[in-house]
Design a protein around this motif. Sequence first.
Motif, mmCIF file in Angstrom:
data_model
loop_
_atom_site.group_PDB
_atom_site.id
_atom_site.type_symbol
_atom_site.label_atom_id
_atom_site.label_comp_id
_atom_site.label_asym_id
_atom_site.label_seq_id
_atom_site.Cartn_x
_atom_site.Cartn_y
_atom_site.Cartn_z
ATOM 1 N N GLY A 1 -3.913 20.300 83.486
ATOM 2 C CA GLY A 1 -3.502 18.934 83.741
ATOM 3 C C GLY A 1 -2.002 18.745 83.620
ATOM 4 N N ASP A 2 -1.259 19.858 83.528
ATOM 5 C CA ASP A 2 0.194 19.830 83.430
ATOM 6 C C ASP A 2 0.683 19.050 82.209
ATOM 7 N N VAL A 3 -0.056 19.204 81.097
ATOM 8 C CA VAL A 3 0.292 18.532 79.842
ATOM 9 C C VAL A 3 0.956 19.540 78.911
ATOM 10 N N GLU A 4 2.106 19.176 78.377
ATOM 11 C CA GLU A 4 2.799 20.046 77.435
ATOM 12 C C GLU A 4 2.242 19.781 76.038
ATOM 13 N N LYS A 5 1.817 20.848 75.345
ATOM 14 C CA LYS A 5 1.197 20.708 74.032
ATOM 15 C C LYS A 5 1.757 21.720 73.047
ATOM 16 N N ILE A 6 1.560 21.378 71.770
ATOM 17 C CA ILE A 6 1.822 22.314 70.675
ATOM 18 C C ILE A 6 0.590 22.325 69.788
ATOM 19 N N GLY A 7 0.438 23.395 69.031
ATOM 20 C CA GLY A 7 -0.632 23.478 68.051
ATOM 21 C C GLY A 7 -0.021 23.551 66.667
ATOM 22 N N LEU A 8 -0.609 22.814 65.740
ATOM 23 C CA LEU A 8 -0.102 22.775 64.375
ATOM 24 C C LEU A 8 -1.279 22.926 63.424
ATOM 25 N N THR A 9 -1.227 23.909 62.550
ATOM 26 C CA THR A 9 -2.256 24.117 61.529
ATOM 27 C C THR A 9 -1.570 24.088 60.173
ATOM 28 N N LEU A 10 -2.109 23.255 59.271
ATOM 29 C CA LEU A 10 -1.559 23.158 57.923
ATOM 30 C C LEU A 10 -2.680 23.188 56.904
ATOM 31 N N GLU A 11 -2.392 23.807 55.755
ATOM 32 C CA GLU A 11 -3.367 23.864 54.670
ATOM 33 C C GLU A 11 -2.648 23.629 53.349
ATOM 34 N N THR A 12 -3.306 22.875 52.469
ATOM 35 C CA THR A 12 -2.783 22.647 51.127
ATOM 36 C C THR A 12 -3.940 22.613 50.146
ATOM 37 N N LYS A 13 -3.627 22.832 48.894
ATOM 38 C CA LYS A 13 -4.621 22.720 47.825
ATOM 39 C C LYS A 13 -4.166 21.600 46.902
ATOM 40 N N THR B 1 1.108 27.042 60.530
ATOM 41 C CA THR B 1 1.790 27.525 61.720
ATOM 42 C C THR B 1 1.994 26.387 62.711
ATOM 43 N N VAL B 2 2.952 26.587 63.585
ATOM 44 C CA VAL B 2 3.166 25.688 64.718
ATOM 45 C C VAL B 2 3.475 26.579 65.920
ATOM 46 N N THR B 3 2.909 26.227 67.051
ATOM 47 C CA THR B 3 3.173 27.009 68.262
ATOM 48 C C THR B 3 4.347 26.402 69.013
ATOM 49 N N ASP B 4 4.953 27.215 69.835
ATOM 50 C CA ASP B 4 5.957 26.692 70.745
ATOM 51 C C ASP B 4 5.243 25.872 71.815
ATOM 52 N N PRO B 5 5.952 24.944 72.450
ATOM 53 C CA PRO B 5 5.335 24.142 73.512
ATOM 54 C C PRO B 5 4.800 25.017 74.641
ATOM 55 N N PHE B 6 3.681 24.579 75.192
ATOM 56 C CA PHE B 6 3.032 25.307 76.278
ATOM 57 C C PHE B 6 2.427 24.293 77.237
ATOM 58 N N VAL B 7 2.582 24.514 78.517
ATOM 59 C CA VAL B 7 2.007 23.613 79.517
ATOM 60 C C VAL B 7 0.552 24.014 79.746
ATOM 61 N N THR B 8 -0.357 23.069 79.518
ATOM 62 C CA THR B 8 -1.791 23.326 79.581
ATOM 63 C C THR B 8 -2.388 22.742 80.860
ATOM 64 N N HIS C 1 -9.576 17.922 70.413
ATOM 65 C CA HIS C 1 -9.310 19.330 70.117
ATOM 66 C C HIS C 1 -8.618 19.523 68.771
ATOM 67 N N SER C 2 -8.823 18.601 67.849
ATOM 68 C CA SER C 2 -8.206 18.660 66.528
ATOM 69 C C SER C 2 -9.270 18.470 65.452
ATOM 70 N N SER C 3 -8.956 18.897 64.232
ATOM 71 C CA SER C 3 -9.917 18.725 63.141
ATOM 72 C C SER C 3 -9.193 18.512 61.823
ATOM 73 N N ALA C 4 -9.896 17.827 60.906
ATOM 74 C CA ALA C 4 -9.408 17.614 59.541
ATOM 75 C C ALA C 4 -10.589 17.875 58.618
ATOM 76 N N THR D 1 -7.452 21.242 55.150
ATOM 77 C CA THR D 1 -6.941 21.932 56.328
ATOM 78 C C THR D 1 -6.976 20.997 57.521
ATOM 79 N N VAL D 2 -5.863 20.946 58.257
ATOM 80 C CA VAL D 2 -5.836 20.212 59.526
ATOM 81 C C VAL D 2 -5.419 21.181 60.615
ATOM 82 N N GLU D 3 -6.095 21.068 61.731
ATOM 83 C CA GLU D 3 -5.752 21.842 62.922
ATOM 84 C C GLU D 3 -5.547 20.825 64.026
ATOM 85 N N LEU D 4 -4.285 20.703 64.450
ATOM 86 C CA LEU D 4 -3.910 19.644 65.372
ATOM 87 C C LEU D 4 -3.439 20.207 66.703
#
Length: 184
Positions: free
Chosen positions: A134-146, A125-132, A22-25, A174-177
């Motif tokens: 399968g009861d897995v706690e996750k965060i989402g992180l998106t970063l972009e640079t030139k 951006t970064v999201t706050d932790p969220f239980v997804t 569920h991530s991309s670069a 761009t990375v979406e993690l």
Amino acid sequence: MSATSTTATAVPTGTWTLDPVHSSAHFAVKHMVVATFRGRFDEFDANLVAGDSGARLEGVVKADSIVVKDPNLGGHLKSPDFFDTERYPEIRFVSESLKRDGDELVAEGELTIKDQTHPVVARGTVTDPFVTLGDVEKIGLTLETKVDRTKFGLDWNAPLPRGGVALADEVTITVELELARAEA
């Protein structure tokens, strides 16, 4: 502060590992002056370790995993003209300066391509932790640079018949993690 809390200048504490499904670069560069060309890397890893004393984000891309729509172009991008994946198999980013200001995350770090390391600032951006599921706690992180690709030894270009060049020097990365809390 609890193990999953955040402040205006912090990222979620804990050790977070990549969910590669569920991530991309990916990257984008102006091509032939008129359009934006996009590509991606299929094999990469990232982890985030954050605590009271700071945070460290590290990402490693297997350069040979570059994916573009034309296999011949893919071969050219793997050649010494570009990534030279045989001699330089990894692209690496390390940041020990991650700051969260409201909805924005700023990661100051170093990017290494072809053994050439330069400072970069990525924003996102970064999201706050969220239980997804399968009861897995996750965060989402998106970063972009030139970045200026030529600073990393990605110098190939070709002049166009009426002026200009085939590729712009500026590349957007761009990375979406999606990161899962590591089990203790």
